[in-house]
Scaffold this active site. Structure first.
Site, PDB file in Angstrom:
ATOM      1  CD  GLU A   1      -1.920  -7.703   3.047  1.00  0.00           C
ATOM      2  OE1 GLU A   1      -1.568  -6.540   2.740  1.00  0.00           O
ATOM      3  OE2 GLU A   1      -2.519  -7.966   4.092  1.00  0.00           O
TER       4      GLU A   1
ATOM      5  N   GLY B   1       0.858  -5.035   0.957  1.00  0.00           N
ATOM      6  CA  GLY B   1      -0.335  -5.145   0.123  1.00  0.00           C
ATOM      7  C   GLY B   1      -0.049  -5.774  -1.238  1.00  0.00           C
TER       8      GLY B   1
ATOM      9  CB  ALA C   1      -0.885  -0.016   1.238  1.00  0.00           C
TER      10      ALA C   1
HETATM   11  N1  CAA Z   1       4.656   3.249  -0.575  1.00  0.00           N
HETATM   12  C1  CAA Z   1       5.085   4.405  -1.097  1.00  0.00           C
HETATM   13  N2  CAA Z   1       6.237   4.538  -1.772  1.00  0.00           N
HETATM   14  C2  CAA Z   1       7.008   3.447  -1.900  1.00  0.00           C
HETATM   15  C3  CAA Z   1       6.637   2.221  -1.363  1.00  0.00           C
HETATM   16  C4  CAA Z   1       5.384   2.128  -0.685  1.00  0.00           C
HETATM   17  N3  CAA Z   1       4.904   0.962  -0.164  1.00  0.00           N
HETATM   18  N4  CAA Z   1       7.600   1.316  -1.655  1.00  0.00           N
HETATM   19  C5  CAA Z   1       8.540   1.968  -2.352  1.00  0.00           C
HETATM   20  N5  CAA Z   1       8.191   3.270  -2.498  1.00  0.00           N
HETATM   21  C6  CAA Z   1       8.947   4.342  -3.163  1.00  0.00           C
HETATM   22  C7  CAA Z   1      10.106   4.793  -2.309  1.00  0.00           C
HETATM   23  O1  CAA Z   1       9.667   5.719  -1.330  1.00  0.00           O
HETATM   24  C8  CAA Z   1      11.001   5.418  -3.343  1.00  0.00           C
HETATM   25  O2  CAA Z   1      10.516   6.697  -3.673  1.00  0.00           O
HETATM   26  P1  CAA Z   1      11.554   7.921  -3.948  1.00  0.00           P
HETATM   27  O3  CAA Z   1      12.345   7.498  -5.144  1.00  0.00           O
HETATM   28  O4  CAA Z   1      10.649   9.076  -4.211  1.00  0.00           O
HETATM   29  O5  CAA Z   1      12.401   8.049  -2.723  1.00  0.00           O
HETATM   30  C9  CAA Z   1      10.803   4.510  -4.563  1.00  0.00           C
HETATM   31  O6  CAA Z   1       9.572   3.845  -4.345  1.00  0.00           O
HETATM   32  C10 CAA Z   1      11.889   3.472  -4.729  1.00  0.00           C
HETATM   33  O7  CAA Z   1      12.018   2.785  -3.505  1.00  0.00           O
HETATM   34  P2  CAA Z   1      13.426   2.581  -2.754  1.00  0.00           P
HETATM   35  O8  CAA Z   1      14.359   3.723  -3.020  1.00  0.00           O
HETATM   36  O9  CAA Z   1      13.139   2.251  -1.317  1.00  0.00           O
HETATM   37  O10 CAA Z   1      13.978   1.298  -3.545  1.00  0.00           O
HETATM   38  P3  CAA Z   1      14.893   0.125  -2.988  1.00  0.00           P
HETATM   39  O11 CAA Z   1      15.225  -0.694  -4.188  1.00  0.00           O
HETATM   40  O12 CAA Z   1      15.998   0.627  -2.148  1.00  0.00           O
HETATM   41  O13 CAA Z   1      13.913  -0.750  -2.026  1.00  0.00           O
HETATM   42  C11 CAA Z   1      11.858  -1.836  -1.403  1.00  0.00           C
HETATM   43  C12 CAA Z   1      12.779  -1.383  -2.552  1.00  0.00           C
HETATM   44  C13 CAA Z   1      12.544  -2.956  -0.617  1.00  0.00           C
HETATM   45  C14 CAA Z   1      10.610  -2.349  -2.058  1.00  0.00           C
HETATM   46  C15 CAA Z   1      11.569  -0.623  -0.457  1.00  0.00           C
HETATM   47  O14 CAA Z   1      11.106   0.450  -1.234  1.00  0.00           O
HETATM   48  C16 CAA Z   1      10.541  -0.905   0.611  1.00  0.00           C
HETATM   49  O15 CAA Z   1      10.857  -1.516   1.630  1.00  0.00           O
HETATM   50  N6  CAA Z   1       9.281  -0.428   0.401  1.00  0.00           N
HETATM   51  C17 CAA Z   1       8.238  -0.449   1.398  1.00  0.00           C
HETATM   52  C18 CAA Z   1       7.699  -1.855   1.580  1.00  0.00           C
HETATM   53  C19 CAA Z   1       6.615  -1.852   2.632  1.00  0.00           C
HETATM   54  O16 CAA Z   1       6.825  -1.507   3.794  1.00  0.00           O
HETATM   55  N7  CAA Z   1       5.391  -2.297   2.247  1.00  0.00           N
HETATM   56  C20 CAA Z   1       4.256  -2.363   3.128  1.00  0.00           C
HETATM   57  C21 CAA Z   1       3.401  -1.148   2.985  1.00  0.00           C
HETATM   58  S1  CAA Z   1       2.061  -1.092   4.155  1.00  0.00           S
HETATM   59  C22 CAA Z   1       0.853  -2.110   3.521  1.00  0.00           C
HETATM   60  O17 CAA Z   1       1.002  -2.673   2.457  1.00  0.00           O
HETATM   61  C23 CAA Z   1      -0.396  -2.262   4.355  1.00  0.00           C
HETATM   62  C24 CAA Z   1      -1.330  -3.309   3.897  1.00  0.00           C
HETATM   63  O18 CAA Z   1      -1.277  -4.420   4.371  1.00  0.00           O
HETATM   64  C25 CAA Z   1      -2.349  -3.033   2.921  1.00  0.00           C
END
Ligand code: CAA
Length: 262
Positions: free
Chosen positions: A116, A113, A69
Site C-alpha cells: 500500500e 501496508g 504494518a
Molecule cells: N510485522 C511485524 N514483524 C514482521 C512482519 C510484520 N508485518 N513481517 C515480518 N516480521 C518479522 C517476523 O516476525 C520475523 O521476526 P523474528 O525474527 O523476530 O521472528 C522477521 O520479521 C523475519 O520474518 P520471517 O522469519 O517471517 O521471514 P520469512 O523470510 O520466513 O518470511 C515474510 C518473510 C513472507 C515477509 C513473512 O515475514 C510474512 O508473511 N510477514 C507478514 C506479512 C503480512 O502479513 N503483512 C500484512 C501486515 S497487516 C497490514 O499491513 C495492515 C495494513 O493494511 C496497514
C-alpha cells in the site's frame, strides 16, 4: 528530527537533487510501525520543502521493501486504539500531501501496508525479485492503508480480488503486465535506473512537474469531465511561466532547455 528507522541521503549533482529515503528496520523486514511512519512523514515533508530537491525516492532492502504494518504493534489493539487513535490516517497519509514526485524502488517483499505504501507513491519501479501481496485476510483483517481502493484501480477487479481474498503474491513480471509497476529491472540495476528516472525529473520545470502529478491524481479522484477540466486549467496556467517559453523555444532552436524554475 533524529531518524532511527529510515536513512536519508541526497543524490545527484545538479542544482536540484534527489531525496533518497531507505526504510531501515532490517530485523523486522521493514515492518511499518508508528516510529517509522512518523519519521517517513517528517522526511518527506522536509524534502518537499527543500528547493534543492526535485524528486523523492523511497526504497527498502534487498529482502523487503516492507512486509506490512507491524503486526506486533497492533496485535492487542481494540476499537479505541484503531478507530479512536485514528490508526493509519494519523501518520500514513502524509505522503498524499507531498507535491513533488515520489518514486518507489521495490525489491523483495512489498506486502500489506508495504504494498500500500508503494502504491501511494507516484509510480513503482520494481526489481525482478519484487513480490507484491495483500495478505491481511490471513490475519483476520483487511487492507487498511488504501489497498482495497488502489489495487483495483491499478490492476482491475479480478486480480485485486484474487490477491486480497486469496492472499497470493504477485511477482514483478505479472505486476508489470497488470500495470501495478511501471518498469521491471534486474535487482542489480534497481537503484541506478530509479535514480536516473529521478534525475531526469530533477532537470525539468518544477511547476509543470507538480501540476502533471496533481492532474494525473485527479484521474482517480473524480469524474472524467472534472478531471479533464482540471487538467485544462492547469495546462492553460503553465503558459504564464518562463519555463514554458524556454522549453518551447529550446525545442524550436534544436537545443536542450535550461529551466529557471519560474
Ligand atoms: N510485522 C511485524 N514483524 C514482521 C512482519 C510484520 N508485518 N513481517 C515480518 N516480521 C518479522 C517476523 O516476525 C520475523 O521476526 P523474528 O525474527 O523476530 O521472528 C522477521 O520479521 C523475519 O520474518 P520471517 O522469519 O517471517 O521471514 P520469512 O523470510 O520466513 O518470511 C515474510 C518473510 C513472507 C515477509 C513473512 O515475514 C510474512 O508473511 N510477514 C507478514 C506479512 C503480512 O502479513 N503483512 C500484512 C501486515 S497487516 C497490514 O499491513 C495492515 C495494513 O493494511 C496497514
Amino acid at each position: 528530527m533524529v531518524y532511527e528507522n529510515i536513512l536519508i541521503e541526497r543524490r545527484g549533482e545538479g542544482p536540484r537533487q534527489t531525496g533518497l529515503i531507505t526504510l531501515n528496520r532490517p530485523k523486522q523486514m521493514n515492518a511499518l510501525n508508528d516510529a517509522l511512519m512518523d519519521e517517513l512523514g517528517a522526511a518527506l515533508k522536509a524534502f518537499d520543502a527543500d528547493a534543492g530537491i526535485g524528486c523523492i525516492v523511497i526504497t527498502g532492502s534487498e529482502k523487503a521493501f516492507a512486509a506490512g504494518a507491524d503486526i506486533s504493534a497492533m496485535v492487542n489493539f481494540n476499537l479505541e486504539d484503531s478507530y479512536g487513535g485514528d490508526f493509519i490516517t494519523r501518520n500514513w497519509e502524509t505522503i498524499r500531501t507531498i507535491r513533488k514526485p515520489v518514486i518507489a524502488a521495490v525489491a523483495g517483499f512489498a506486502l500489506g501496508g508495504g504494498c500500500e505504501l508503494a502504491m501511494m507513491c507516484d509510480f513503482i519501479i520494481a526489481a525482478d525479485t519484487a513480490k507484491f501481496g495483500q495478505p491481511e485476510i490471513r490475519l483476520g483483517i483487511i487492507p487498511g492503508a488504501g489497498g482495497t481502493q488502489r489495487l483495483p484501480r491499478a490492476l482491475g477487479k479480478a486480480k485485486a480480488m484474487d490477491m486480497i481474498l486469496t492472499s497470493r503474491m504477485m511477482d514483478a513480471a505479472e505486476a508489470e503486465r497488470g500495470g501495478l509497476v511501471s518498469r521491471v529491472v534486474p535487482f542489480a540495476d534497481l537503484m541506478t535506473v530509479t535514480l536516473a528516472a529521478a534525475e531526469s525529473i530533477n532537470e525539468l520545470s518544477a511547476m509543470s512537474v507538480m501540476m502533471a502529478k496533481e492532474s494525473v491524481n485527479r484521474a482517480f479522484e473524480g469524474t472524467l469531465a472534472d478531471g479533464v477540466m482540471f487538467e485544462r486549467r492547469l495546462f492553460h496556467s503553465l503558459f504564464a511561466t518562463a519555463d514554458q517559453k524556454e522549453g518551447m523555444n529550446a525545442f524550436l532552436s534544436k537545443r536542450k532547455a535550461t529551466f529557471k524554475q519560474r
